[in-house]
Design a protein around this motif. Structure first.
Motif, PDB file in Angstrom:
ATOM      1  N   ALA A   1       0.809  -1.212   0.000  1.00  9.84           N
ATOM      2  CA  ALA A   1       0.000   0.000   0.000  1.00  9.84           C
ATOM      3  C   ALA A   1       0.847   1.268   0.000  1.00  9.84           C
ATOM      4  O   ALA A   1       0.328   2.352   0.250  1.00  9.84           O
ATOM      5  N   VAL A   2       2.144   1.151  -0.278  1.00 11.86           N
ATOM      6  CA  VAL A   2       3.028   2.304  -0.470  1.00 11.86           C
ATOM      7  C   VAL A   2       3.447   2.282  -1.935  1.00 11.86           C
ATOM      8  O   VAL A   2       4.158   1.367  -2.369  1.00 11.86           O
ATOM      9  N   SER A   3       3.013   3.270  -2.690  1.00 10.88           N
ATOM     10  CA  SER A   3       3.214   3.175  -4.135  1.00 10.88           C
ATOM     11  C   SER A   3       4.668   3.286  -4.550  1.00 10.88           C
ATOM     12  O   SER A   3       5.035   2.892  -5.663  1.00 10.88           O
TER      13      SER A   3
ATOM     14  N   GLY B   1       5.925   0.125  -5.911  1.00 14.84           N
ATOM     15  CA  GLY B   1       5.509  -0.326  -7.235  1.00 14.84           C
ATOM     16  C   GLY B   1       4.646  -1.559  -7.266  1.00 14.84           C
ATOM     17  O   GLY B   1       4.792  -2.401  -8.159  1.00 14.84           O
ATOM     18  N   SER B   2       3.708  -1.682  -6.332  1.00 17.64           N
ATOM     19  CA  SER B   2       2.860  -2.871  -6.288  1.00 17.64           C
ATOM     20  C   SER B   2       1.788  -2.815  -7.373  1.00 17.64           C
ATOM     21  O   SER B   2       1.670  -1.839  -8.131  1.00 17.64           O
ATOM     22  N   ASP B   3       0.951  -3.843  -7.398  1.00 16.37           N
ATOM     23  CA  ASP B   3      -0.111  -3.929  -8.394  1.00 16.37           C
ATOM     24  C   ASP B   3      -1.219  -2.904  -8.169  1.00 16.37           C
ATOM     25  O   ASP B   3      -2.040  -2.677  -9.057  1.00 16.37           O
ATOM     26  N   ILE B   4      -1.273  -2.279  -6.991  1.00 15.03           N
ATOM     27  CA  ILE B   4      -2.311  -1.271  -6.758  1.00 15.03           C
ATOM     28  C   ILE B   4      -1.737   0.142  -6.694  1.00 15.03           C
ATOM     29  O   ILE B   4      -2.447   1.086  -6.360  1.00 15.03           O
TER      30      ILE B   4
ATOM     31  N   HIS C   1      -0.980   2.310  -8.872  1.00 20.55           N
ATOM     32  CA  HIS C   1      -1.640   3.300  -9.725  1.00 20.55           C
ATOM     33  C   HIS C   1      -3.073   3.568  -9.290  1.00 20.55           C
ATOM     34  O   HIS C   1      -3.652   4.604  -9.627  1.00 20.55           O
ATOM     35  N   LEU C   2      -3.658   2.648  -8.526  1.00 13.97           N
ATOM     36  CA  LEU C   2      -5.034   2.812  -8.071  1.00 13.97           C
ATOM     37  C   LEU C   2      -5.117   3.600  -6.774  1.00 13.97           C
ATOM     38  O   LEU C   2      -6.089   4.325  -6.545  1.00 13.97           O
ATOM     39  N   ALA C   3      -4.131   3.434  -5.907  1.00 16.31           N
ATOM     40  CA  ALA C   3      -4.126   4.113  -4.602  1.00 16.31           C
ATOM     41  C   ALA C   3      -2.728   4.646  -4.322  1.00 16.31           C
ATOM     42  O   ALA C   3      -2.017   4.150  -3.446  1.00 16.31           O
ATOM     43  N   PRO C   4      -2.297   5.670  -5.047  1.00 18.66           N
ATOM     44  CA  PRO C   4      -0.928   6.170  -4.884  1.00 18.66           C
ATOM     45  C   PRO C   4      -0.743   6.895  -3.556  1.00 18.66           C
ATOM     46  O   PRO C   4      -1.690   7.398  -2.956  1.00 18.66           O
ATOM     47  N   THR C   5       0.513   6.924  -3.114  1.00 22.73           N
ATOM     48  CA  THR C   5       0.907   7.661  -1.902  1.00 22.73           C
ATOM     49  C   THR C   5       2.009   8.650  -2.302  1.00 22.73           C
ATOM     50  O   THR C   5       3.179   8.462  -1.960  1.00 22.73           O
TER      51      THR C   5
ATOM     52  N   PHE D   1     -10.439  -3.263  -6.905  1.00 22.15           N
ATOM     53  CA  PHE D   1      -9.064  -3.668  -6.658  1.00 22.15           C
ATOM     54  C   PHE D   1      -8.851  -5.117  -7.072  1.00 22.15           C
ATOM     55  O   PHE D   1      -9.749  -5.954  -6.934  1.00 22.15           O
ATOM     56  N   PRO D   2      -7.662  -5.435  -7.587  1.00 21.71           N
ATOM     57  CA  PRO D   2      -7.384  -6.824  -7.989  1.00 21.71           C
ATOM     58  C   PRO D   2      -7.436  -7.758  -6.791  1.00 21.71           C
ATOM     59  O   PRO D   2      -6.879  -7.461  -5.738  1.00 21.71           O
ATOM     60  N   VAL D   3      -8.108  -8.868  -6.946  1.00 16.72           N
ATOM     61  CA  VAL D   3      -8.229  -9.853  -5.870  1.00 16.72           C
ATOM     62  C   VAL D   3      -6.986 -10.740  -5.883  1.00 16.72           C
ATOM     63  O   VAL D   3      -6.614 -11.277  -6.933  1.00 16.72           O
TER      64      VAL D   3
END
Length: 528
Positions: free
Chosen positions: A28-30, A33-36, A38-42, A205-207
């Motif tokens: 959850a810290v962009s 570079g995780s899969d989310i 771009h969806l929930a940037p920090t 969000f991707p499961v």
């Protein structure tokens, strides 16, 4: 501990701002570079990584709030600092880096969540304002030396404003400063600020591939009770209501948190969730168990990540203040979390296990005067390393009792020699979420864990081939040599870190030494 501290000659004295959130997953810290991402940037937390260093292999000694904080402050494992599980009494008289810095001429403060004892006894902070116990998301109770005061508003924002006030108006500006800024978010029960309650309502969000994990070959994982779609409270955690048009939450064993909202706040809250909850209630009877499980996952991530938006904004305000006041160059700014967290991997929320998602924690640090922007450290670091690092940067002698190592050299020169393995130990069982006691070792490729107390189960993972830790290879003959090597490594690490003999702890019940209650500390606040 000696009362006389030796400063290295000609050492610059940086300011330090140690920002720590509660239960912030690396994913959850962009900046990672995780899969989310771009969806929930920090973006503001990411500024620290761009300005300084990102640690890609950062871990904790014990994935639990209190023990992790104790390790971070003391530079020692729980068996040495005396705090192995929540509910114990922390001894603040031992060497802790904020008090050592104060003795060396720093002005010090802590603002936000504390969660080892009720107050920072023994730390000798010049200024302290801490949340009561876990803290609340809305209208929290603040504890100071004078007593307890309820303050209206959103907690993350209050922590930010109190921090900026101390930096700008309250600190002794003739001295370097060391500030501990601890956020409650994104700890359970994930209540976003009013401006963010709808932030991700349209995001899917991707499961995770292993969301419906059956835990084959992993006995301890089969026993846990931290599954999003089976164990999360539908009211308290997922904000599900009792029916179409209703605003009453379903199961909620801590109803006092929602009750803290004023009527105006409650009306705004209900309006933000009403349409989504009504749609869920209208469709629930027609959904399969899998569809409901995925709905719960989406609701969990929507709220979890929305609470992080406020934390990211807070970090941005602190960085902006430093830059506007010519303090950025000589200030160490750290962002981390007390541990990692599950975001649906294995079907879970919470932490505790030595599996990667909770064992690994984000760690970012900027110090423009000394750290090259964009540095990436890939060595295995642990939260016992923070204290020695801060002390070395400040030119303060590192007490011999600290078990961690200063990271200064690996930040400056990432190819230097460093440790090759990490030791972990989780003690809190029987307790909430039913995660069995276990200890283990991780090196750059393999992990070995031993679950004990009411079981005797070993697990082994090849993280290169099985990064999601789905296949327990403990009985795979192809790994027999590696497993034996890691069993030997566990014994070496236990000797190195002076872990007590197993006869002293392996079957012992949990020992609780609770801190004084608020009523005992501040009787004048409770007398009618």
């Amino acid at each position: 501990m000696s009362s006389t501290l030796t400063l290295k000659p000609d050492t610059p004295r940086p300011n330090i701002i140690y920002i720590m959130s509660d239960d912030h997953a690396v994913r959850a810290v962009s900046a990672y570079g995780s899969d989310i991402a771009h969806l929930a940037p920090t973006p503001n937390i990411d500024r620290i990584a761009r300005n300084g260093v990102r640690f890609d292999e950062s871990f904790v000694t014990n994935s639990l709030c209190g023990p992790s904080r104790a390790a971070m402050f003391t530079g020692k494992f729980g068996h040495k600092n005396g705090f192995n599980h929540n509910g114990q009494l922390f001894d603040g008289s031992q060497a802790v880096w904020p008090r050592l810095l104060k003795a060396a001429g720093y002005t010090t403060a802590v603002i936000g969540k504390w969660h080892i004892n009720l107050t920072p006894d023994g730390f000798d902070f010049d200024h302290w304002e801490v949340l009561n116990d876990q803290g609340e998301y809305y209208n929290p109770d603040w504890i100071t030396a004078e007593g307890i005061q309820k303050e209206m508003g959103y907690t993350t924002d209050q922590i930010t404003s109190k921090t900026l006030k101390w930096l700008d108006q309250q600190r002794d500006k003739s001295k370097p400063f060391a500030l501990v800024m601890h956020h409650k978010a994104p700890h359970r029960n994930w209540m976003p600020a009013p401006r963010h309650t709808r932030a991700f309502e349209q995001v899917e969000f991707p499961v995770p591939d292993n969301y419906f994990d059956t835990y084959e070959g992993r006995v301890a994982a089969q026993m846990q009770t931290m599954n999003i779609y089976r164990d999360a409270q539908e009211g308290h955690d997922l904000k599900m209501t009792t029916g179409v048009g209703e605003t009453q939450w379903r199961e909620d064993i801590w109803p006092h948190l929602l009750q803290r909202l004023t009527p105006e706040q409650r009306a705004e809250w209900d309006a933000a969730y009403q349409e989504r909850n009504d749609a869920m209630n209208a469709n629930e009877a027609n959904w399969s168990e899998e569809e409901m499980a995925i709905w719960k996952y989406q609701r969990y991530l929507q709220d979890y990540l929305a609470t992080i938006k406020s934390v990211d904004e807070s970090v941005g305000e602190v960085l902006d203040y430093l830059e506007a006041n010519d303090l950025a160059e000589n200030t160490i700014v750290v962002y981390t979390s007390d541990q990692g967290f599950y975001m649906g991997e294995h079907g879970w929320f919470d932490k505790r296990f030595m599996y990667e998602e909770s064992f690994r924690a984000p760690l970012l640090m900027q110090y423009p005067a000394k750290i090259k922007a964009g540095t990436v450290v890939s060595q295995l670091v642990q939260n016992i390393d923070y204290a020695p690092t801060f002390l070395e940067y400040a030119g303060v002698e590192i007490p011999a009792e600290m078990q961690g190592d200063s990271m200064v050299d690996i930040i400056a020169r990432t190819d230097c020699d460093w440790r090759s393995s990490l030791y972990y130990h989780f003690y809190e069982y029987p307790a909430m979420h039913d995660v069995s006691r276990h200890y283990g070792v991780r090196d750059n490729r393999y992990k070995l864990m031993h679950f004990y107390y009411l079981m005797d189960e070993w697990e082994f993972y090849d993280l290169d081939k099985d990064p999601a830790e789905m296949t327990n290879a403990i009985n795979d003959p192809a790994y027999a040599n590696e497993i034996q090597r890691l069993k030997t490594e566990i014994k070496r690490l236990e000797a190195f870190y002076d872990v007590p003999p197993r006869t002293d702890w392996i079957d012992q019940p949990l020992e609780y030494k609770p801190a004084p209650t608020l009523e005992e500390l501040y009787p004048h606040c409770f007398n009618s």
